[in-house]
Design a protein around this motif. Structure first.
Motif, mmCIF file in Angstrom:
data_model
loop_
_atom_site.group_PDB
_atom_site.id
_atom_site.type_symbol
_atom_site.label_atom_id
_atom_site.label_comp_id
_atom_site.label_asym_id
_atom_site.label_seq_id
_atom_site.Cartn_x
_atom_site.Cartn_y
_atom_site.Cartn_z
ATOM 1 N N ALA A 22 69.851 85.006 50.269
ATOM 2 C CA ALA A 22 69.458 84.545 48.829
ATOM 3 C C ALA A 22 69.639 82.830 49.082
ATOM 4 C CB ALA A 22 69.999 84.920 47.784
ATOM 5 N N VAL A 23 70.975 82.518 49.432
ATOM 6 C CA VAL A 23 71.100 81.166 49.566
ATOM 7 C C VAL A 23 70.324 80.407 50.509
ATOM 8 C CG1 VAL A 23 72.966 79.505 50.670
ATOM 9 C CG2 VAL A 23 73.688 81.170 49.122
ATOM 10 N N ILE A 24 70.049 81.159 51.675
ATOM 11 C CA ILE A 24 69.151 80.460 52.801
ATOM 12 C C ILE A 24 67.704 80.168 52.211
ATOM 13 C CG2 ILE A 24 67.827 80.867 54.716
ATOM 14 C CD1 ILE A 24 70.419 82.531 55.852
ATOM 15 N N LEU A 25 67.242 81.422 51.521
ATOM 16 C CA LEU A 25 65.905 81.129 50.984
ATOM 17 C C LEU A 25 65.908 80.133 49.800
ATOM 18 C CD1 LEU A 25 64.922 84.908 50.392
ATOM 19 C CD2 LEU A 25 64.178 83.376 52.007
ATOM 20 N N ARG A 27 67.765 77.433 49.788
ATOM 21 C CA ARG A 27 67.505 76.082 50.717
ATOM 22 C C ARG A 27 66.237 75.735 51.025
ATOM 23 N NH1 ARG A 27 72.357 74.769 54.246
ATOM 24 N NH2 ARG A 27 70.908 72.934 54.435
ATOM 25 N N ARG A 28 65.358 76.879 51.342
ATOM 26 C CA ARG A 28 64.102 76.585 51.893
ATOM 27 C C ARG A 28 63.276 76.109 50.823
ATOM 28 N NH1 ARG A 28 62.825 81.913 55.685
ATOM 29 N NH2 ARG A 28 64.460 81.483 57.257
ATOM 30 N N VAL A 29 63.577 76.908 49.548
ATOM 31 C CA VAL A 29 62.464 76.493 48.285
ATOM 32 C C VAL A 29 63.064 75.094 48.059
ATOM 33 C CG1 VAL A 29 62.454 76.669 45.963
ATOM 34 C CG2 VAL A 29 62.257 78.754 47.663
ATOM 35 N N TRP A 30 64.048 74.627 48.134
ATOM 36 C CA TRP A 30 64.609 73.361 47.602
ATOM 37 C C TRP A 30 64.263 72.256 48.522
ATOM 38 C CZ3 TRP A 30 67.899 69.498 50.044
ATOM 39 C CH2 TRP A 30 68.116 68.586 49.140
ATOM 40 N N ARG A 31 63.888 72.611 49.876
ATOM 41 C CA ARG A 31 63.467 71.841 50.744
ATOM 42 C C ARG A 31 62.028 71.392 50.991
ATOM 43 N NH1 ARG A 31 67.099 73.846 55.144
ATOM 44 N NH2 ARG A 31 65.517 75.260 55.637
ATOM 45 N N ASN A 32 61.557 72.762 50.663
ATOM 46 C CA ASN A 32 60.054 72.558 50.514
ATOM 47 C C ASN A 32 59.690 71.943 49.103
ATOM 48 O OD1 ASN A 32 57.309 73.254 51.024
ATOM 49 N ND2 ASN A 32 57.272 74.760 49.747
ATOM 50 N N GLN A 33 60.269 71.959 48.045
ATOM 51 C CA GLN A 33 60.059 71.013 46.742
ATOM 52 C C GLN A 33 60.473 69.585 47.062
ATOM 53 O OE1 GLN A 33 62.736 73.142 43.902
ATOM 54 N NE2 GLN A 33 61.152 74.145 43.113
ATOM 55 N N GLN A 34 61.217 69.456 47.907
ATOM 56 C CA GLN A 34 61.620 68.123 48.153
ATOM 57 C C GLN A 34 60.414 67.332 49.032
ATOM 58 O OE1 GLN A 34 64.292 66.067 46.962
ATOM 59 N NE2 GLN A 34 64.553 68.082 45.898
#
Length: 160
Positions: A22-25, A27-34
């Motif tokens: 869940a943490v890895i996912l 982080r991916r979502v956050w990086r994608n939003q950025q």
């Protein structure tokens, strides 16, 4: 160790693995939003620059008034950043709507001369009716779409 101990350990390992996943996912979502936010910022900066250039070209007579108003309107429709509140851009919408039926490019050249003249007269009428308002707005837009920030006088507004 009993079977219950092994099941508890297995359950804890499963919970830990799922939490890590869940943490890895996230982080991916956050990086994608950025990344998307950065792309949108860059896109808005390009659009603002293009709007400035079109407004300046319109003011200098390098771009016909009707064409300039239409192009600026389309760019403003795609611009999603902060906008000046002191400018009413409705005239661009008015010109765009009034000329939407006029053929462009190859279709224009294929029109009979009489029809072309009719459209040209309509564009001349629109230009006469809205010239002063379009020029006034183009003057404002030539210095930027976004509101001026306090203390930013003389600085390039596209850089943040």
């Amino acid at each position: 160790m009993t079977i219950n101990d092994w099941l508890i350990i297995l359950g804890l390992i499963t919970i830990f693995a799922l939490a890590l996943y869940a943490v890895i996912l996230w982080r991916r979502v956050w990086r994608n939003q950025q990344r998307l936010a950065k792309q949108e910022q860059e896109r808005n900066a390009r659009l603002e620059g293009d709007i400035r250039i079109l407004a300046q070209s319109l003011l200098s007579g390098q771009l016909p008034l009707i064409e300039g108003a239409i192009r600026i309107k389309v760019l403003l429709d795609n611009y999603s950043g902060q906008r000046r509140a002191d400018v009413d851009l409705q005239v661009f919408e008015t010109i765009y709507d009034a000329t939407a039926h006029i053929p462009t490019h190859q279709a224009w050249t294929e029109l009979p001369k009489a029809q072309r003249r009719l459209h040209e007269r309509q564009m001349e009428t629109l230009e006469a009716q809205h010239r002063s308002e379009v020029v006034q707005i183009a003057r404002v837009l030539s210095s930027g779409v976004r509101p001026a920030t306090p203390g930013a006088a003389g600085k390039d507004q596209t850089a943040e």
